[in-house]
Design a protein around this motif. Structure first.
Motif, PDB file in Angstrom:
ATOM      1  N   GLU A 200       0.822  -1.209   0.000  1.00 11.44           N
ATOM      2  CA  GLU A 200       0.000   0.000   0.000  1.00 11.44           C
ATOM      3  C   GLU A 200       0.856   1.260   0.000  1.00 11.44           C
ATOM      4  O   GLU A 200       0.446   2.310  -0.523  1.00 11.44           O
ATOM      5  N   HIS A 245      -7.554  -3.794   7.660  1.00  6.40           N
ATOM      6  CA  HIS A 245      -7.258  -3.286   6.323  1.00  6.40           C
ATOM      7  C   HIS A 245      -8.529  -2.923   5.584  1.00  6.40           C
ATOM      8  O   HIS A 245      -9.594  -3.493   5.815  1.00  6.40           O
ATOM      9  N   ARG A 246      -8.393  -1.986   4.658  1.00  5.47           N
ATOM     10  CA  ARG A 246      -9.504  -1.617   3.778  1.00  5.47           C
ATOM     11  C   ARG A 246      -9.423  -2.434   2.492  1.00  5.47           C
ATOM     12  O   ARG A 246      -8.452  -3.133   2.251  1.00  5.47           O
ATOM     13  N   GLY A 247     -10.451  -2.286   1.668  1.00  2.12           N
ATOM     14  CA  GLY A 247     -10.431  -2.960   0.374  1.00  2.12           C
ATOM     15  C   GLY A 247     -10.739  -4.437   0.521  1.00  2.12           C
ATOM     16  O   GLY A 247     -11.646  -4.843   1.258  1.00  2.12           O
TER      17      GLY A 247
END
Length: 317
Positions: A200, A245-247
């Motif tokens: 990221e 975490h995102r996504g």
């Protein structure tokens, strides 16, 4: 030694004198590399007696004490923060690295977009491998599993038993997440979490199957009981990691799961062609592994929805 862009420090975390003979083997293989590391750092995890012994007996090695709370994440971060080379390699204290492991695994760093690499991990069984162990689940004993790339290729994550990172990116994301990892009966994927955060930050990971280490598998980890417990813990750990975490942090896990029905059919087909009862046992091993991991994932999902439940982990500062 003159520093180059591929100059590397090897960091080896350790915690108990019961693994002293393993540690000596790991150090011998690190010293025998065809591409010599600039420094080898051993970090002892809150064991004063072992720390004093390591300082006394390990010549030509930097010995440090874990500067953080107990756990392998702080152990590795302590060694990484000491390092000054552009690259930092992490090895466990119970491995034997091939003589050309380091030379091969640093090659992808010629690409500035590569933030980290990992190599192949071959289980070194204390006895005969279990008849029921499917190659698709060798990750349960810390090994590379069937379905991974057979040539150097981009991957989402690698494992900390055999990992090299670009120091600037590693430090920029705060290193391994403190309080999140393998400690006691907890088995949370601190290495996958690190890989996601470093990607990221900008860059990608490469898997180098020609960079080989052997990873010790003691007899107690070759039992079906351990296998089921390990898969269950992995299911819980991955759900915990996803919450940080995102996504779509578990996309790779879904792709892996979709490949497992084919693995079951493959083992059953081999059994039908007379290749032995072991193939039937391995088909059952796949089913048991999926069931255990799924149960762990469900338990953690339900648990995480309880009122007042919050993550208690953080990155290094």
């Amino acid at each position: 030694m003159t520093e180059t862009p591929l100059a590397t420090t090897i960091v080896i975390p350790t915690y108990t004198e019961k693994r002293w003979s393993y540690l000596l083997r790991t150090l011998a293989s690190a010293r025998a590399q065809s591409h010599q590391p600039d420094e080898i750092v051993v970090v002892v995890d809150h064991n004063p007696a072992m720390f004093e012994r390591a300082k006394r007996e390990l010549d030509g090695v930097t010995v440090l004490e874990n500067a953080y709370a107990q756990g392998v994440s702080g152990n590795r971060n302590t060694g990484a923060e000491h390092a000054s080379t552009p690259l930092i390699a992490f090895l466990d204290d119970d491995i034997i690295a091939d003589r050309h492991w380091l030379a091969r695994q640093i090659e992808p760093f010629a690409d500035p977009d590569v933030v980290g690499t990992g190599g192949a991990i071959v289980p070194a069984w204390a006895g005969r491998p279990p008849r029921w162990m499917p190659a698709e689940f060798l990750w349960a004993v810390g090994g590379s599993y069937a379905g991974m790339p057979t040539e150097t290729a981009p991957v989402r994550n690698v494992w900390s038993a055999n990992m090299i990172v670009r120091r600037t990116t590693f430090l920029a994301v705060g290193g391994f997440r403190l309080g999140f990892g393998k400690l006691g009966n907890r088995n949370r994927p601190e290495d996958t979490d690190l890989c996601l955060r470093m990607s990221e930050a900008g860059g990608h990971w490469m898997y180098v199957p020609a960079a080989v280490i052997q990873h010790e598998v003691p007899a107690e980890r070759a039992t079906f009981r351990f296998f089921v417990r390990r898969c269950y813990a992995e299911g819980r750990g991955k759900v915990q990691m996803a919450a940080l975490h995102r996504g779509d942090p578990l996309g790779a896990e879904r792709n892996y799961l979709w490949s497992l029905p084919r693995a079951v059919l493959r083992h059953l087909g081999r059994a039908a062609r007379g290749q032995g009862v072991d193939q039937l046992l391995r088909a059952g091993g796949v089913v048991a592994g999926v069931a255990a991991a799924g149960a762990g994932g469900v338990v953690e999902t339900v648990s995480s929805r309880r009122p007042g439940r919050r993550p208690t982990v953080r990155a290094a500062q």
